[in-house]
Design a protein around this motif. Structure first.
Motif, PDB file in Angstrom:
ATOM      1  N   LYS A  18       0.820  -1.213   0.000  1.00 24.33           N
ATOM      2  CA  LYS A  18       0.000   0.000   0.000  1.00 24.33           C
ATOM      3  C   LYS A  18       0.856   1.266   0.000  1.00 24.33           C
ATOM      4  CE  LYS A  18      -4.310  -1.770   1.693  1.00 24.33           C
ATOM      5  NZ  LYS A  18      -5.535  -1.560   2.434  1.00 24.33           N
ATOM      6  N   LYS A  21      -2.714   2.008   7.800  1.00 25.57           N
ATOM      7  CA  LYS A  21      -2.923   0.801   6.988  1.00 25.57           C
ATOM      8  C   LYS A  21      -1.628   0.018   6.910  1.00 25.57           C
ATOM      9  CE  LYS A  21      -6.411   2.994   4.120  1.00 25.57           C
ATOM     10  NZ  LYS A  21      -6.868   3.374   2.769  1.00 25.57           N
ATOM     11  N   TYR A  41      -6.682  -7.045   3.770  1.00 24.56           N
ATOM     12  CA  TYR A  41      -7.762  -7.102   2.791  1.00 24.56           C
ATOM     13  C   TYR A  41      -9.088  -6.953   3.515  1.00 24.56           C
ATOM     14  CZ  TYR A  41      -8.161 -11.899   4.344  1.00 24.56           C
ATOM     15  OH  TYR A  41      -8.305 -13.008   5.131  1.00 24.56           O
ATOM     16  N   ASP A  42     -10.108  -6.509   2.757  1.00 19.34           N
ATOM     17  CA  ASP A  42     -11.438  -6.286   3.319  1.00 19.34           C
ATOM     18  C   ASP A  42     -11.391  -5.544   4.660  1.00 19.34           C
ATOM     19  OD1 ASP A  42     -12.663  -7.347   1.173  1.00 19.34           O
ATOM     20  OD2 ASP A  42     -13.053  -9.317   2.041  1.00 19.34           O
ATOM     21  N   GLY A  43     -10.567  -4.526   4.701  1.00 17.07           N
ATOM     22  CA  GLY A  43     -10.535  -3.650   5.872  1.00 17.07           C
ATOM     23  C   GLY A  43      -9.764  -4.186   7.074  1.00 17.07           C
ATOM     24  N   GLU A  76      -2.639   7.871   6.758  1.00 16.02           N
ATOM     25  CA  GLU A  76      -3.386   8.748   5.863  1.00 16.02           C
ATOM     26  C   GLU A  76      -4.236   9.700   6.670  1.00 16.02           C
ATOM     27  OE1 GLU A  76      -4.475   5.525   2.393  1.00 16.02           O
ATOM     28  OE2 GLU A  76      -6.052   6.798   3.223  1.00 16.02           O
ATOM     29  N   GLU A  77      -4.492  10.869   6.102  1.00 18.15           N
ATOM     30  CA  GLU A  77      -5.475  11.744   6.741  1.00 18.15           C
ATOM     31  C   GLU A  77      -6.828  11.051   6.638  1.00 18.15           C
ATOM     32  OE1 GLU A  77      -6.741  15.241   4.656  1.00 18.15           O
ATOM     33  OE2 GLU A  77      -6.199  14.390   2.721  1.00 18.15           O
ATOM     34  N   VAL A  86     -10.361  10.969   5.516  1.00 17.80           N
ATOM     35  CA  VAL A  86     -11.150  11.700   4.532  1.00 17.80           C
ATOM     36  C   VAL A  86     -12.591  11.791   5.037  1.00 17.80           C
ATOM     37  CG1 VAL A  86     -11.999  11.625   2.140  1.00 17.80           C
ATOM     38  CG2 VAL A  86      -9.670  10.839   2.669  1.00 17.80           C
ATOM     39  N   GLU A 134     -18.357   6.384  -1.681  1.00 15.39           N
ATOM     40  CA  GLU A 134     -17.252   5.556  -2.176  1.00 15.39           C
ATOM     41  C   GLU A 134     -17.689   5.002  -3.527  1.00 15.39           C
ATOM     42  OE1 GLU A 134     -14.962   3.147   0.438  1.00 15.39           O
ATOM     43  OE2 GLU A 134     -15.862   4.017   2.231  1.00 15.39           O
ATOM     44  N   ASN A 154      -8.498   5.731  -3.537  1.00 18.44           N
ATOM     45  CA  ASN A 154      -8.143   5.006  -2.315  1.00 18.44           C
ATOM     46  C   ASN A 154      -7.153   3.898  -2.649  1.00 18.44           C
ATOM     47  OD1 ASN A 154      -8.086   3.901   0.266  1.00 18.44           O
ATOM     48  ND2 ASN A 154      -9.848   2.596  -0.142  1.00 18.44           N
ATOM     49  N   GLU A 155      -7.556   2.970  -3.491  1.00 20.47           N
ATOM     50  CA  GLU A 155      -6.642   1.886  -3.850  1.00 20.47           C
ATOM     51  C   GLU A 155      -7.071   1.235  -5.162  1.00 20.47           C
ATOM     52  OE1 GLU A 155      -6.674  -1.244  -0.965  1.00 20.47           O
ATOM     53  OE2 GLU A 155      -8.835  -1.477  -1.047  1.00 20.47           O
TER      54      GLU A 155
END
Ligand code: ADP
Length: 372
Positions: free
Chosen positions: A104, A142, A148-150, A173-174, A176, A181, A260-261
Motif C-alpha cells: 500500500k 494501513k 484485505y477487506d478492511g 493517511e489523513e 477523509v 465511495e 483510495n486503492e
C-alpha cells in the motif's frame, strides 16, 4: 487468434470461478492453482493444482503449457509473473504492476508520482517511528502488506490509539470526510486499447465496515463520473497495465475525488457486469487474455449488487432461507460460490438485482427485510 487456448489462474477464489464461467463460452481451458482443493474455482477448473500461488517456483511450474496467466488475488508471487513474462507467457498484470499494488505504501507513492489525486499520506517504517512522530489525529493507519477487506486498516482517533497501532511498515493517511465511495473498472487489451465501465457506488455498513450493497450507475453527477473515469484511465496508463484494473475512490464532502486503492484483477465492484453490462468483466478478461477484441462495457440496466455473507450464527438454514426468499423475486440473480464452510461474514455468494433504478432499492429492502 489461436482458438484453443489455456489460461492459468493463480488463486482459486470466486473471481477465478466466475472467470471460468466466462471462458467456457469460448471453449477455453482454465487451469487453477490454489492452496486448498476446496477453493471455489477448483470444482470447475479444467485442471486443478494444489499448491501455494505465493511460491515463485510452484507458480512457474504450474503455468507450464499456459498461453496466458492471470490472478484471482493480489497475494500471489509477483516474481513468478515476471519470470513467466520473460518466458513469453502473456501475464495480466505484469509482475511489476502487481508488486506496486501489493504494497500500500508503494501504491500511494505511485499515485503521488503521477499526480493521481489521493488522501495526504506518510509512510512509516515501524511502530517505534510512528510513536516517535505521531500523526495529526484522527488518522488512518494501513498495513503496507497483507491487508484485505478492511482487516489491515485502523482508525487512530486519538493519541491513546497508538497503544494498539500496527507494527511494521505502514501507511498513515489523513481521515477523509467521505461522502461516497465509488469504483471504476478499466479494461486494457494487448494492443493497449481501453474501455471503462460506468462508476459504481459502494454503500458500507459504518459499524461493521463491510459492504452493504453497491449500485450502478453511481448516483453522482455527469461531471464527477467523467472525472472518475479519467482518473482510472490515468492510473491504468501510468501503471502500463494489461487486463483489468479496478480503481476505488472516495468523493469527499467538498466533492473532490481521491483514489483510495487499486486492484489489477476482476473486482467485487464488477460482479453486476454479468447481468448489467453488455460484456461482463469476466468475459472481457478472458477476451483480453486470449487476444480477442474487447467487448462493449456499456451498462445495459441499472443494478444493485449485494454480497451474500455467512450469517452471524453460522447456520446454513438461515443462509438458505435468504436464498429461497431471493429466488422468488423476479430480476434477482443469485450467485453461490460453493464454499462449504459457512463462517460468519464470509463471502459465500452475491445477488444482483436489475430493473428500474427506483425499484431496485425497494426490492433490496424487501429482500433484506427492510432492516439493512
Ligand atoms: P482494504 O484494502 O482492506 O479494503 P481500504 O483501504 O479499502 O482497505 O479501507 C477500507 C475502508 O476503510 C474503506 O472502504 C473506507 O471506508 C475506510 N477508509 C480507508 N481509508 C480511509 C481514509 N483515508 N479516510 C477515511 N476512511 C478510510
Amino acid at each position: 487468434m489461436k482458438l484453443q487456448q489455456t489460461i492459468g489462474i493463480l488463486g482459486g477464489g470466486q473471481l477465478a470461478r466466475m472467470t471460468i464461467a466466462a471462458a467456457m463460452q469460448y471453449g477455453i481451458r482454465v487451469k487453477v492453482l490454489d492452496k486448498s482443493a476446496d477453493a471455489p474455482a477448483a470444482q470447475y477448473a479444467s485442471e486443478f493444482t494444489e499448491g501455494n500461488p505465493q511460491d515463485q517456483a510452484v507458480a512457474v511450474a504450474f503455468a507450464a503449457g499456459c498461453d496466458a496467466v492471470t490472478i484471482d488475488s493480489e497475494h500471489v508471487s509477483a516474481a513468478a509473473l515476471s519470470e513467466l513474462a520473460q518466458r513469453g507467457v502473456r501475464v495480466f498484470p505484469s509482475g511489476e504492476a502487481l508488486a506496486t499494488i501489493q504494497n500500500k505504501c508503494r501504491q500511494k507513492e505511485f499515485f503521488a508520482a503521477h499526480k493521481i489525486p489521493t488522501a495526504r499520506f506518510r509512510v512509516v517504517p515501524s511502530l517505534d517511528a510512528l510513536r516517535a512522530q505521531p500523526p495529526e489525529f484522527p488518522a488512518i493507519q494501513k498495513k503496507a502488506t497483507a491487508g484485505y477487506d478492511g482487516q489491515g486498516v485502523m482508525l487512530l482517533a486519538t493519541e491513546a490509539d497508538l497503544a494498539r497501532a500496527f507494527d511494521g511498515e505502514s501507511l498513515l493517511e489523513e481521515r477523509v470526510a467521505i461522502a461516497k465511495e465509488i469504483a471504476v473498472l478499466v479494461a486494457t487489451d494487448l494492443q493497449g486499447q481501453r474501455v471503462t465501465y460506468d462508476p459504481v457506488e459502494m454503500v458500507f455498513d459504518g459499524v461493521r465496515n463491510i459492504l452493504k450493497y453497491q449500485i450502478c450507475p453511481a448516483d453522482i453527477s455527469e461531471d464527477q463520473a467523467r472525472h472518475a473515469r479519467a482518473i482510472a484511465l490515468l492510473a491504468a496508463e501510468k501503471l502500463g497495465i494489461r487486463g483489468l484494473l479496478a480503481v476505488e475512490m472516495f468523493i469527499n464532502t467538498a466533492g473532490e475525488i481521491l483514489v483510495n486503492e487499486m486492484a489489477p484483477r476482476p473486482h467485487n465492484s464488477g460482479h453486476h457486469t454479468i447481468e448489467a453490462a453488455a460484456t461482463s468483466q469476466y468475459e472481457n478478461l478472458v477476451r483480453m487474455l486470449t487476444g480477442m477484441p474487447l467487448g462493449d462495457a456499456t451498462t445495459t440496466t441499472p443494478s444493485l449488487m449485494m454480497n451474500l455473507l455467512g450469517p452471524e450464527n453460522g447456520r446454513e438454514a438461515e443462509f438458505s432461507a435468504i436464498i429461497s426468499r431471493a429466488l422468488r423475486i423476479p430480476n434477482v440473480h443469485v450467485h453461490l460460490y460453493g464454499k462449504k464452510d459457512i463462517r460468519p461474514y464470509r463471502k459465500l455468494g452475491h445477488i444482483t438485482l436489475t430493473g428500474e433504478a427506483d425499484q431496485i432499492l425497494v426490492t433490496y429492502r424487501q429482500l433484506t427485510g427492510g432492516g439493512q
